[in-house]
Design a protein around this motif. Structure first.
Motif, PDB file in Angstrom:
ATOM      1  N   ASP A  72      -1.294   7.401 -11.248  1.00 35.57           N
ATOM      2  CA  ASP A  72      -0.058   6.623 -11.378  1.00 35.57           C
ATOM      3  C   ASP A  72      -0.361   5.318 -12.114  1.00 35.57           C
ATOM      4  OD1 ASP A  72       1.640   8.465  -9.929  1.00 35.57           O
ATOM      5  OD2 ASP A  72       0.706   7.731  -8.085  1.00 35.57           O
ATOM      6  N   GLY A  73      -1.048   5.431 -13.235  1.00 33.93           N
ATOM      7  CA  GLY A  73      -1.593   4.268 -13.922  1.00 33.93           C
ATOM      8  C   GLY A  73      -0.857   3.819 -15.162  1.00 33.93           C
ATOM      9  N   SER A  74       0.429   4.097 -15.271  1.00 35.14           N
ATOM     10  CA  SER A  74       1.172   3.581 -16.417  1.00 35.14           C
ATOM     11  C   SER A  74       1.499   2.107 -16.201  1.00 35.14           C
ATOM     12  CB  SER A  74       2.465   4.375 -16.633  1.00 35.14           C
ATOM     13  OG  SER A  74       3.437   4.006 -15.674  1.00 35.14           O
ATOM     14  N   LYS A  75       1.975   1.457 -17.250  1.00 34.06           N
ATOM     15  CA  LYS A  75       2.324   0.035 -17.157  1.00 34.06           C
ATOM     16  C   LYS A  75       3.473  -0.186 -16.186  1.00 34.06           C
ATOM     17  CE  LYS A  75       1.112  -0.211 -22.016  1.00 34.06           C
ATOM     18  NZ  LYS A  75       1.677  -0.106 -23.364  1.00 34.06           N
ATOM     19  N   GLU A  76       4.359   0.795 -16.063  1.00 38.74           N
ATOM     20  CA  GLU A  76       5.516   0.666 -15.175  1.00 38.74           C
ATOM     21  C   GLU A  76       5.182   1.069 -13.741  1.00 38.74           C
ATOM     22  OE1 GLU A  76       5.547   2.445 -18.042  1.00 38.74           O
ATOM     23  OE2 GLU A  76       6.485   0.897 -19.272  1.00 38.74           O
ATOM     24  N   GLU A  77       3.965   1.556 -13.511  1.00 40.03           N
ATOM     25  CA  GLU A  77       3.583   1.986 -12.163  1.00 40.03           C
ATOM     26  C   GLU A  77       2.574   0.981 -11.588  1.00 40.03           C
ATOM     27  OE1 GLU A  77       4.113   6.754 -12.325  1.00 40.03           O
ATOM     28  OE2 GLU A  77       2.592   5.952 -13.681  1.00 40.03           O
ATOM     29  N   ASP A  78       1.329   1.385 -11.404  1.00 42.93           N
ATOM     30  CA  ASP A  78       0.398   0.546 -10.659  1.00 42.93           C
ATOM     31  C   ASP A  78      -0.691  -0.114 -11.497  1.00 42.93           C
ATOM     32  OD1 ASP A  78       1.706   1.207  -8.266  1.00 42.93           O
ATOM     33  OD2 ASP A  78       0.589   3.084  -8.097  1.00 42.93           O
ATOM     34  N   PHE A  79      -0.700   0.125 -12.804  1.00 43.47           N
ATOM     35  CA  PHE A  79      -1.827  -0.355 -13.605  1.00 43.47           C
ATOM     36  C   PHE A  79      -1.970  -1.871 -13.595  1.00 43.47           C
ATOM     37  CE2 PHE A  79      -3.458  -1.879 -17.735  1.00 43.47           C
ATOM     38  CZ  PHE A  79      -4.769  -1.425 -17.610  1.00 43.47           C
ATOM     39  N   ILE A  80      -0.891  -2.590 -13.848  1.00 36.11           N
ATOM     40  CA  ILE A  80      -0.992  -4.037 -14.035  1.00 36.11           C
ATOM     41  C   ILE A  80      -1.460  -4.732 -12.766  1.00 36.11           C
ATOM     42  CG2 ILE A  80       0.324  -6.136 -14.527  1.00 36.11           C
ATOM     43  CD1 ILE A  80       2.014  -4.481 -16.474  1.00 36.11           C
ATOM     44  N   HIS A  81      -0.865  -4.379 -11.626  1.00 35.57           N
ATOM     45  CA  HIS A  81      -1.241  -5.125 -10.421  1.00 35.57           C
ATOM     46  C   HIS A  81      -2.608  -4.699  -9.881  1.00 35.57           C
ATOM     47  CE1 HIS A  81      -0.357  -2.275  -7.024  1.00 35.57           C
ATOM     48  NE2 HIS A  81       0.449  -1.725  -7.899  1.00 35.57           N
ATOM     49  N   ILE A  82      -3.031  -3.466 -10.116  1.00 36.76           N
ATOM     50  CA  ILE A  82      -4.378  -3.077  -9.693  1.00 36.76           C
ATOM     51  C   ILE A  82      -5.424  -3.690 -10.622  1.00 36.76           C
ATOM     52  CG2 ILE A  82      -5.969  -1.148  -9.376  1.00 36.76           C
ATOM     53  CD1 ILE A  82      -3.926  -1.453  -7.132  1.00 36.76           C
ATOM     54  N   ALA A  83      -5.150  -3.748 -11.920  1.00 37.02           N
ATOM     55  CA  ALA A  83      -6.067  -4.421 -12.846  1.00 37.02           C
ATOM     56  C   ALA A  83      -6.213  -5.891 -12.475  1.00 37.02           C
ATOM     57  CB  ALA A  83      -5.571  -4.278 -14.286  1.00 37.02           C
ATOM     58  N   GLY A  84      -5.102  -6.528 -12.109  1.00 37.19           N
ATOM     59  CA  GLY A  84      -5.164  -7.919 -11.669  1.00 37.19           C
ATOM     60  C   GLY A  84      -5.975  -8.088 -10.407  1.00 37.19           C
ATOM     61  N   LEU A  85      -5.852  -7.144  -9.500  1.00 31.11           N
ATOM     62  CA  LEU A  85      -6.628  -7.195  -8.265  1.00 31.11           C
ATOM     63  C   LEU A  85      -8.127  -7.044  -8.541  1.00 31.11           C
ATOM     64  CD1 LEU A  85      -6.325  -7.348  -5.180  1.00 31.11           C
ATOM     65  CD2 LEU A  85      -6.123  -4.862  -5.152  1.00 31.11           C
ATOM     66  N   VAL A  86      -8.480  -6.163  -9.475  1.00 31.41           N
ATOM     67  CA  VAL A  86      -9.882  -5.986  -9.852  1.00 31.41           C
ATOM     68  C   VAL A  86     -10.412  -7.258 -10.506  1.00 31.41           C
ATOM     69  CG1 VAL A  86     -11.454  -4.701 -11.364  1.00 31.41           C
ATOM     70  CG2 VAL A  86      -9.700  -3.486 -10.047  1.00 31.41           C
ATOM     71  N   GLN A  87      -9.603  -7.864 -11.379  1.00 26.98           N
ATOM     72  CA  GLN A  87     -10.025  -9.118 -12.004  1.00 26.98           C
ATOM     73  C   GLN A  87     -10.262 -10.188 -10.947  1.00 26.98           C
ATOM     74  OE1 GLN A  87      -7.199 -11.771 -13.359  1.00 26.98           O
ATOM     75  NE2 GLN A  87      -8.344 -12.554 -15.113  1.00 26.98           N
ATOM     76  N   PHE A  88      -9.322 -10.325 -10.011  1.00 28.45           N
ATOM     77  CA  PHE A  88      -9.441 -11.332  -8.959  1.00 28.45           C
ATOM     78  C   PHE A  88     -10.682 -11.083  -8.099  1.00 28.45           C
ATOM     79  CE2 PHE A  88      -8.541 -12.441  -4.488  1.00 28.45           C
ATOM     80  CZ  PHE A  88      -8.417 -13.821  -4.614  1.00 28.45           C
ATOM     81  N   GLY A  89     -10.875  -9.822  -7.719  1.00 29.65           N
ATOM     82  CA  GLY A  89     -11.994  -9.496  -6.847  1.00 29.65           C
ATOM     83  C   GLY A  89     -13.351  -9.677  -7.481  1.00 29.65           C
ATOM     84  N   SER A  90     -13.402  -9.698  -8.818  1.00 33.32           N
ATOM     85  CA  SER A  90     -14.683  -9.841  -9.505  1.00 33.32           C
ATOM     86  C   SER A  90     -14.943 -11.267  -9.987  1.00 33.32           C
ATOM     87  CB  SER A  90     -14.764  -8.872 -10.687  1.00 33.32           C
ATOM     88  OG  SER A  90     -13.739  -9.133 -11.625  1.00 33.32           O
ATOM     89  N   SER A  92     -16.441 -14.824 -10.158  1.00 33.07           N
ATOM     90  CA  SER A  92     -17.784 -15.243  -9.734  1.00 33.07           C
ATOM     91  C   SER A  92     -17.745 -16.029  -8.432  1.00 33.07           C
ATOM     92  CB  SER A  92     -18.444 -16.076 -10.827  1.00 33.07           C
ATOM     93  OG  SER A  92     -17.650 -17.211 -11.134  1.00 33.07           O
ATOM     94  N   SER A  93     -16.616 -16.683  -8.151  1.00 34.97           N
ATOM     95  CA  SER A  93     -16.496 -17.438  -6.904  1.00 34.97           C
ATOM     96  C   SER A  93     -16.258 -16.547  -5.701  1.00 34.97           C
ATOM     97  CB  SER A  93     -15.348 -18.441  -7.022  1.00 34.97           C
ATOM     98  OG  SER A  93     -14.127 -17.758  -7.323  1.00 34.97           O
ATOM     99  N   LEU A  94     -15.875 -15.297  -5.945  1.00 36.76           N
ATOM    100  CA  LEU A  94     -15.570 -14.374  -4.851  1.00 36.76           C
ATOM    101  C   LEU A  94     -16.578 -13.234  -4.765  1.00 36.76           C
ATOM    102  CD1 LEU A  94     -13.439 -13.900  -2.640  1.00 36.76           C
ATOM    103  CD2 LEU A  94     -12.170 -12.496  -4.267  1.00 36.76           C
ATOM    104  N   LYS A  95     -16.822 -12.578  -5.888  1.00 37.87           N
ATOM    105  CA  LYS A  95     -17.776 -11.472  -5.962  1.00 37.87           C
ATOM    106  C   LYS A  95     -17.496 -10.395  -4.911  1.00 37.87           C
ATOM    107  CE  LYS A  95     -21.551 -14.112  -8.029  1.00 37.87           C
ATOM    108  NZ  LYS A  95     -22.938 -14.584  -7.915  1.00 37.87           N
ATOM    109  N   MET A  96     -16.223 -10.008  -4.814  1.00 44.81           N
ATOM    110  CA  MET A  96     -15.856  -8.965  -3.865  1.00 44.81           C
ATOM    111  C   MET A  96     -16.249  -7.587  -4.374  1.00 44.81           C
ATOM    112  SD  MET A  96     -12.166  -8.369  -2.054  1.00 44.81           S
ATOM    113  CE  MET A  96     -11.330  -7.837  -3.539  1.00 44.81           C
ATOM    114  N   LEU A  97     -16.280  -7.437  -5.692  1.00 48.70           N
ATOM    115  CA  LEU A  97     -16.719  -6.193  -6.303  1.00 48.70           C
ATOM    116  C   LEU A  97     -17.292  -6.527  -7.666  1.00 48.70           C
ATOM    117  CD1 LEU A  97     -13.792  -4.107  -7.803  1.00 48.70           C
ATOM    118  CD2 LEU A  97     -13.473  -6.437  -7.057  1.00 48.70           C
ATOM    119  N   PRO A  98     -18.105  -5.648  -8.231  1.00 48.39           N
ATOM    120  CA  PRO A  98     -18.669  -5.923  -9.559  1.00 48.39           C
ATOM    121  C   PRO A  98     -17.593  -5.876 -10.629  1.00 48.39           C
ATOM    122  CG  PRO A  98     -19.241  -3.706  -8.832  1.00 48.39           C
ATOM    123  CD  PRO A  98     -18.601  -4.378  -7.662  1.00 48.39           C
TER     124      PRO A  98
END
Length: 273
Positions: A72-90, A92-98
């Motif tokens: 479900d990875g189109s722009k109108e589905e979940d791609f944008i907010h999951i990509a943002g979550l990955v960016q946030f989690g990575s 350097s101040s958080l390092k929740m995931l690589p």
């Protein structure tokens, strides 16, 4: 009189200065990532994926990255907010995931692609195009992953995220083709489909994922019990070397669960080992 004559000149000066300021403004597109379109010989369709590349990707030509595949990875589905979550989690101040690449697989007919064949009358009635998951899994393993590995610097450490029918497909891949992904995030899987007969398949004895995360919100008895069935089977049949987690978000409904569940999965995969 002098004061009154001065006012038009002041207004004129303000207008000129404002126009000069406006002329200095430039506008450029905000680009989140890439969109790749290609012909799938397995599916006989033109398919599209959206790709988020982590910060520093273009400046470090030697580094390789894990890849998170999102159903479900189109722009109108979940791609944008999951990509943002990955960016946030990575960060350097958080390092929740690589730092990771995110590949969002855009849909054409998810009811077809995410489901195996069913003999249940309600499935046949409500999902008349169902039954295409075997080919879609083949597409992921034989076309999509090789394309991503060829186009981007992947370290072939792959994670799959799926919710609802996407969670059903993620469960099918885990049971039948576990070698395709190292980690699985399965949210609110639709185990009602075909009366959960998918769970009759044994867990592969030769390929075990590093980690599996199953979650569900307060979504009613059928959805909640289906998710627990998946977790109980995997907890019982996967070897102890596989990290298997389950979270019940009793304060969230179906529409709210995905984002927080993915965040929680990242924490448990990488920060709470």
């Amino acid at each position: 009189m002098k004061y009154k004559k001065t006012i038009p000149f002041i207004l004129l000066a303000l207008i000129i200065n404002f126009n000069a300021f406006c002329n200095e403004i430039s506008k450029t597109p905000f680009i989140l990532g890439d969109t790749l379109s290609f012909q799938s010989s397995i599916l006989g369709q033109k398919r599209e994926i959206n790709v988020y590349l982590p910060e520093g990707y273009k400046h470090n030509g030697e580094q390789t990255y894990p890849v998170i595949y999102l159903l479900d990875g189109s722009k109108e589905e979940d791609f944008i907010h999951i990509a943002g979550l990955v960016q946030f989690g990575s960060f350097s101040s958080l390092k929740m995931l690589p730092k990771s690449i995110v590949v969002g697989i855009a849909n054409i007919d998810r009811k077809h692609d995410y489901t195996p064949p069913s003999t249940h009358p309600l499935d046949i009635r409500d999902l008349p195009t169902h039954g295409g998951s075997a080919k879609f899994i083949q597409f992921i393993g034989k076309e999509l992953q090789p394309l991503v590995n060829k186009t981007y610097r992947s370290n072939q450490e792959n994670t799959l995220i799926g919710q609802s029918l996407g969670g059903l497909l993620a469960t099918e891949i885990l049971l039948k083709h576990p070698q395709l992904f190292s980690r699985y995030i399965i949210i609110s899987p639709s185990m009602w489909f075909n009366d959960a007969k998918l769970l009759n398949n044994p867990v592969s004895p030769t390929h075990s994922p590093k980690a599996v995360y199953v979650a569900v919100g307060k979504e009613g008895k059928v959805m909640e019990e289906g998710a627990k069935q998946v977790y109980n089977k995997l907890k019982k049949e996967l070897p102890t070397s596989s990290q298997v987690n389950f979270t019940y978000f009793e304060q969230l409904d179906y529409n709210e669960t995905l984002h927080l569940a993915v965040y929680d999965a990242f924490k448990q995969f990488y920060m709470e080992q």
